[in-house]
Each structure stands twice: as structure tokens, then as C-alpha cells.
Design an enzyme around this catalytic site. Structure first.
Site, PDB file in Angstrom:
ATOM      1  N   ASP A  12       0.864  -1.165   0.000  1.00 25.67           N
ATOM      2  CA  ASP A  12       0.000   0.000   0.000  1.00 25.67           C
ATOM      3  C   ASP A  12       0.911   1.228   0.000  1.00 25.67           C
ATOM      4  OD1 ASP A  12      -2.361   1.647   0.494  1.00 25.67           O
ATOM      5  OD2 ASP A  12      -1.596   1.809   2.541  1.00 25.67           O
ATOM      6  N   ASP A  14      -0.155   5.132   0.990  1.00 28.80           N
ATOM      7  CA  ASP A  14      -0.389   6.061   2.100  1.00 28.80           C
ATOM      8  C   ASP A  14      -0.387   5.320   3.427  1.00 28.80           C
ATOM      9  OD1 ASP A  14      -1.683   8.743   0.653  1.00 28.80           O
ATOM     10  OD2 ASP A  14      -2.060   6.885  -0.412  1.00 28.80           O
ATOM     11  N   ASP A 178      -1.761  -0.786   5.840  1.00 29.09           N
ATOM     12  CA  ASP A 178      -2.023  -0.256   7.179  1.00 29.09           C
ATOM     13  C   ASP A 178      -3.500  -0.156   7.539  1.00 29.09           C
ATOM     14  OD1 ASP A 178      -2.331   1.876   5.259  1.00 29.09           O
ATOM     15  OD2 ASP A 178      -2.403   3.260   6.950  1.00 29.09           O
TER      16      ASP A 178
END
Length: 227
Positions: A12, A14, A178
Site C-alpha cells: 500500500d 499512504d 495499514d
């Protein structure tokens, strides 16, 4: 790559590879100001990131009473326009990100980015930071078009992870993210997933349901070896 369990590692963006909330928060506030809404504290943007820019802006507006769909679309376009020119002002790689990418590459691991950010934004940011060339493919939230339901084939759907694996030539793959979007996408894709507990988690890392959690990218390679 002898002794390493994965041919491919997908990330991922961000909150996993890059700390992006200051630029995203500034773009949200730009749109909120145009719409007559109060700005949100920049650091609170960490609580809004996860499902992409549209969800991020919608949450910020909904917290102040909401907005009709046509008016929201106007502000969303304003946000995207601003962000397209200001997406790497404060954005930086997390500590140990560059070293970890170098170490994985040295092991012959192929790498990909799978993000819900528009592909053009993700590519532009990674190019500005000098990181784009490290990845075989950058899959954005709009990369695969829309499904029969009219929604982009993006996380938490498994499609972007499957696409990244295919683009990297196939093989064993692990995903690092996250948020619940990341874990759900990995679970749906049937691949191992590591939670980046230092990122913009929308739930405590221990509750995301990942196979492991790390507090720093420095711990990623040892965590992958244990999967």
C-alpha cells in the site's frame, strides 16, 4: 533469493510506504474552504485516510453536516485539482522505506504498489521522490476500471493484488498495508498480509486480522521470513 519465502512483495502507499497526510489534509482543507466548511486539523487527516480521496473528503464534510451529491462532486473535483499540483510538498518515505526496498531488490524480490489513490497521483509522487523505478507496477484505485456495480475495482476487492501479481510475472506474493481495506483485499486474494502498525490504521493493528504487524519498516524483512 534462496531462503526467502516470497517472489513478490506488494505495498500500500499512504501510511505504509509514504507519510502523506499533510498534503492530503491540505487538499481536503482547500476544498472545504471553497465549500464554506471549517478546515480540519492537518494531523486529523491520519484518521480519514484509507478508502481513497473521495471517502476522505466525504468523511470530513459529513462531520460538518454533509452536502448534496452534486455540490460534493464539485468540491471533490476542486480537491483533486489542487492535489494534482501539490501532492509531494510534505510527503516523504517512512523511516527505513528506502533501505527496505533496496534490501528486497537485492534479494531479487519483485515489488509492486497497490493503492486506492489514483494511479496518476501515485506514479507522480513516487517519481518525484525517486522511487517509481523500484516497482514493476503501480496499481491505483482507478487502474482496473469499474466493475458491474459501477464502483472502481479497488481495495478491499482482491482484483488489484491479483493484477499486481500477474504483472510481476507470478509467484508467491505478500502484501503490506495499514488499513482494513488492505487486510480485506489480501484475505480476499488469498495472500499473506502484514499490518503497518505505524501507519494510518483505521483500527488497532492487532484487530485488523493480519498475519503479523510491524512497528517499523525495518522489521519487514524479518516478519516476512517468519510467515
Amino acid at each position: 533469493m534462496t531462503g526467502f519465502p516470497f517472489d513478490i512483495v506488494a505495498f500500500d502507499l499512504d501510511g505504509t510506504l509514504l507519510e502523506t497526510h499533510r498534503d492530503l489534509g491540505t487538499a481536503v482543507n482547500h476544498a472545504l474552504g471553497i465549500g464554506g466548511f471549517e478546515p480540519v486539523p492537518i494531523d486529523s487527516a491520519t484518521d480519514l485516510i484509507g478508502g481513497g480521496a473521495k471517502i476522505m473528503l466525504k468523511q470530513a464534510i459529513d462531520m460538518q453536516g454533509g452536502l448534496a451529491d452534486d455540490e460534493f462532486r464539485k468540491l471533490y473535483k476542486e480537491m483533486l485539482g489542487y492535489y494534482s499540483h501539490n501532492n509531494a510538498v510534505h510527503t516523504r518515505p517512512y523511516p527505513h522505506a528506502v533501505e527496505t526496498l533496496e534490501a528486497l531488490g537485492g534479494r531479487g524480490v519483485r515489488m509492486a504498489v497497490v493503492t486506492n489513490k489514483f494511479e496518476s497521483f501515485a506514479t507522480d509522487i513516487l517519481q518525484t521522490l525517486g522511487l517509481a523505478s523500484r516497482f514493476e507496477i503501480i496499481v491505483g484505485g482507478d487502474s482496473l476500471g469499474k466493475g458491474p456495480d459501477g464502483k472502481h475495482r479497488a481495495k478491499p476487492a482482491p482484483d488489484p493484488i491479483w493484477h499486481a501479481r500477474e504483472a510481476c510475472g507470478g509467484g508467491t506474493i505478500a502484501f503490506v498495508g495499514d488499513s482494513s481495506y488492505d487486510v480485506k483485499a489480501a484475505r480476499a486474494a488469498g495472500v499473506p498480509v502484514i499490518a503497518a502498525a505505524y501507519g494510518y490504521c483505521d483500527a488497532p493493528a492487532a484487530e485488523l486480522g493480519a498475519d503479523a504487524a510491524i512497528d517499523s519498516l525495518e522489521a519487514l524483512i524479518p516478519a516476512l521470513k517468519r510467515l
